[in-house]
Design an enzyme around this catalytic site. Structure first.
Site, PDB file in Angstrom:
ATOM      1  N   LYS A  47       0.827  -1.289  -0.334  1.00 40.90           N
ATOM      2  CA  LYS A  47      -0.177  -0.070   0.194  1.00 40.90           C
ATOM      3  C   LYS A  47       0.879   1.214  -0.207  1.00 40.90           C
ATOM      4  CE  LYS A  47      -4.598  -1.438   2.055  1.00 40.90           C
ATOM      5  NZ  LYS A  47      -4.914  -1.071   2.977  1.00 40.90           N
ATOM      6  N   ASP A  83     -10.212   3.528   1.405  1.00 42.95           N
ATOM      7  CA  ASP A  83     -10.511   2.459   3.001  1.00 42.95           C
ATOM      8  C   ASP A  83     -11.509   3.582   3.869  1.00 42.95           C
ATOM      9  OD1 ASP A  83      -9.675   0.406   2.628  1.00 42.95           O
ATOM     10  OD2 ASP A  83      -7.487   0.753   3.924  1.00 42.95           O
TER      11      ASP A  83
HETATM   12  P1  NAP Z   1      -1.258  -2.209  10.828  1.00 44.95           P
HETATM   13  O1  NAP Z   1      -0.879  -1.085   9.127  1.00 44.95           O
HETATM   14  O2  NAP Z   1      -0.362  -3.447  10.775  1.00 44.95           O
HETATM   15  O3  NAP Z   1      -1.734  -1.602  11.736  1.00 44.95           O
HETATM   16  C1  NAP Z   1      -1.850  -2.394  12.728  1.00 44.95           C
HETATM   17  C2  NAP Z   1      -2.139  -1.294  14.231  1.00 44.95           C
HETATM   18  O4  NAP Z   1      -2.302  -2.232  15.475  1.00 44.95           O
HETATM   19  C3  NAP Z   1      -0.854  -0.582  15.026  1.00 44.95           C
HETATM   20  O5  NAP Z   1      -0.346   0.691  15.411  1.00 44.95           O
HETATM   21  C4  NAP Z   1       0.359  -2.643  15.902  1.00 44.95           C
HETATM   22  O6  NAP Z   1       0.498  -1.036  16.852  1.00 44.95           O
HETATM   23  C5  NAP Z   1      -1.413  -2.106  16.160  1.00 44.95           C
HETATM   24  N1  NAP Z   1      -1.066  -3.472  16.843  1.00 44.95           N
HETATM   25  C6  NAP Z   1      -0.605  -4.833  16.976  1.00 44.95           C
HETATM   26  N2  NAP Z   1      -0.854  -5.832  17.862  1.00 44.95           N
HETATM   27  C7  NAP Z   1      -1.533  -4.731  19.157  1.00 44.95           C
HETATM   28  C8  NAP Z   1      -1.884  -5.193  19.846  1.00 44.95           C
HETATM   29  N3  NAP Z   1      -1.483  -6.402  20.713  1.00 44.95           N
HETATM   30  N4  NAP Z   1      -1.902  -4.851  20.639  1.00 44.95           N
HETATM   31  C9  NAP Z   1      -2.297  -3.017  21.065  1.00 44.95           C
HETATM   32  N5  NAP Z   1      -1.746  -2.306  19.252  1.00 44.95           N
HETATM   33  C10 NAP Z   1      -1.957  -3.719  18.946  1.00 44.95           C
HETATM   34  O7  NAP Z   1      -2.487  -3.012  10.141  1.00 44.95           O
HETATM   35  P2  NAP Z   1      -4.105  -2.061   9.694  1.00 44.95           P
HETATM   36  O8  NAP Z   1      -3.656  -2.254   8.222  1.00 44.95           O
HETATM   37  O9  NAP Z   1      -4.316  -0.687  10.162  1.00 44.95           O
HETATM   38  O10 NAP Z   1      -5.253  -3.534   9.983  1.00 44.95           O
HETATM   39  C11 NAP Z   1      -5.945  -3.293  11.066  1.00 44.95           C
HETATM   40  C12 NAP Z   1      -6.737  -4.214  11.364  1.00 44.95           C
HETATM   41  O11 NAP Z   1      -8.312  -3.592  10.882  1.00 44.95           O
HETATM   42  C13 NAP Z   1      -6.533  -5.891  10.943  1.00 44.95           C
HETATM   43  O12 NAP Z   1      -7.090  -7.095  11.247  1.00 44.95           O
HETATM   44  C14 NAP Z   1      -7.570  -5.104   9.362  1.00 44.95           C
HETATM   45  O13 NAP Z   1      -7.277  -6.914   8.649  1.00 44.95           O
HETATM   46  C15 NAP Z   1      -8.328  -5.252  10.057  1.00 44.95           C
HETATM   47  N6  NAP Z   1      -8.925  -3.838   8.472  1.00 44.95           N
HETATM   48  C16 NAP Z   1     -10.095  -4.369   7.401  1.00 44.95           C
HETATM   49  C17 NAP Z   1     -10.498  -3.363   6.793  1.00 44.95           C
HETATM   50  C18 NAP Z   1     -12.081  -3.458   6.459  1.00 44.95           C
HETATM   51  O14 NAP Z   1     -12.245  -3.460   5.065  1.00 44.95           O
HETATM   52  N7  NAP Z   1     -13.054  -4.057   7.218  1.00 44.95           N
HETATM   53  C19 NAP Z   1      -9.489  -2.680   6.068  1.00 44.95           C
HETATM   54  C20 NAP Z   1      -8.377  -2.299   6.749  1.00 44.95           C
HETATM   55  C21 NAP Z   1      -8.419  -2.932   7.198  1.00 44.95           C
HETATM   56  P3  NAP Z   1       1.947  -0.849  16.725  1.00 44.95           P
HETATM   57  O15 NAP Z   1       2.631   0.082  15.743  1.00 44.95           O
HETATM   58  O16 NAP Z   1       2.996  -0.844  18.137  1.00 44.95           O
HETATM   59  O17 NAP Z   1       2.800  -2.247  16.295  1.00 44.95           O
END
Ligand code: NAP
Length: 278
Positions: A47, A83
């Site tokens: 991305k 998004d």
């Molecule tokens: P990402 O860029 O990897 O970001 C994940 C975030 O979660 C980071 O801030 C990370 O913190 C935090 N995190 C991870 N483990 C954690 C924990 N144990 N406690 C607290 N914070 C934690 O991922 P993303 O793309 O934003 O996606 C996040 C979620 O949204 C995923 O489950 C994805 O499948 C979902 N999503 C869904 C859609 C949809 O269309 N429904 C669209 C986009 C994303 P650190 O930076 O400190 O590691």
């Protein structure tokens, strides 16, 4: 989801998944229009790389700093991001108007970024909560520099229980934008102090697999309204399809397919390999 929509629209087109390793991304992008491919979705880890690889960016993709949709037009690639708009559309479909709401977003990654900007852009007061306060502050600083002074600046807090409890107590909307609770770690829950959850809260988990995360189950038990990420998945996909075809996409068909597929496989399916992991 996309193929069901293409059939419904009567279009002679097909949506397929390509597994592209990062080193091959420039070649894949270059070759797609030559193959007659009209557009593409892309997901982690591509991305942000596509921000500099595409020929042009829409205002939204530039503001978010990430691309999830590519349109090929007259030999040029245009990077866009659906998004934030997809999230808002699914929120509105739940009957929620974000204007004036107090929102707490858990997470500081890519989706937290899109959701924070989208909510702030329609007049919500937004707080991002990170397990690292430093990351939350740096995200808020970066996002606030893109607001041109319009609306309330985005605030940052840590996920320390007492801090989060105070913010959630006064919030209308809680969004989980972390992967915590996603299959196969469905027993996990982001560190939300449960006693802070109240009946006026709308709790939105971006995770759609399982359909009801532990966070959503706990919120529901405490009288909060809830939604999972299937709506956002369908809406952001519909917006991509609209960009490629210039036509309104049948979002209800797309959402029905996603939810049916998840339900049929006990909530543990991966319904959209090309873009479903966010
Ligand atoms: P990402 O860029 O990897 O970001 C994940 C975030 O979660 C980071 O801030 C990370 O913190 C935090 N995190 C991870 N483990 C954690 C924990 N144990 N406690 C607290 N914070 C934690 O991922 P993303 O793309 O934003 O996606 C996040 C979620 O949204 C995923 O489950 C994805 O499948 C979902 N999503 C869904 C859609 C949809 O269309 N429904 C669209 C986009 C994303 P650190 O930076 O400190 O590691």
């Amino acid at each position: 989801m996309q193929n069901a929509a293409l059939r419904e629209m009567g279009l002679d087109a097909v949506y397929v998944a390509f597994d592209v390793p990062p080193r091959d991304l420039p070649a894949a992008l270059f070759g797609m229009p030559a193959l007659g491919i009209r557009g593409a979705n892309c997901t982690i880890p591509h991305k942000t790389a596509l921000v500099s690889l595409t020929d042009e960016l829409t205002e939204e993709a530039a503001r978010v700093g990430a691309v999830n949709t590519i349109l090929f037009r007259e030999g040029r690639s245009i990077g866009h991001n659906t998004d934030g708009e997809g999230f808002l559309a699914s929120l509105r479909a739940e009957g929620i108007d974000p204007r004036g709401l107090q929102a707490v977003i858990l997470g500081t990654g890519g989706s937290a970024r899109s959701v924070a900007l989208a909510l702030q852009g329609c007049g919500a007061r937004v707080v991002v909560a990170g397990r690292s306060l430093e990351k939350a502050e740096s995200l808020a600083l970066d996002l606030n520099s893109r607001l041109d002074g319009v609306g309330e600046p985005i605030a940052a807090v840590s996920m320390a229980p007492e801090v989060l409890a105070a913010r959630i107590a006064e919030a209308d909307l809680l969004v989980n934008a972390t992967p915590v609770g996603m299959h196969p770690e469905s027993h996990a829950m982001p560190g939300v102090p449960l006693e802070a959850i109240h009946g006026r809260l709308f709790c939105y988990d971006l995770i759609y697999n399982p359909a009801e995360t532990r966070l959503l189950a706990e919120a529901r038990k405490r009288g909060a309204r809830t939604a999972n990420g299937a709506g956002m998945l369908a809406h952001q996909g519909a917006l991509s399809l609209q960009m490629w075809t210039g036509r309104t996409a049948p979002v209800e068909v797309m959402e029905r397919v996603v939810r049916a597929r998840l339900a049929a496989q006990g909530g543990h399916a991966d319904p959209a390999p090309a873009n479903g992991r966010g």
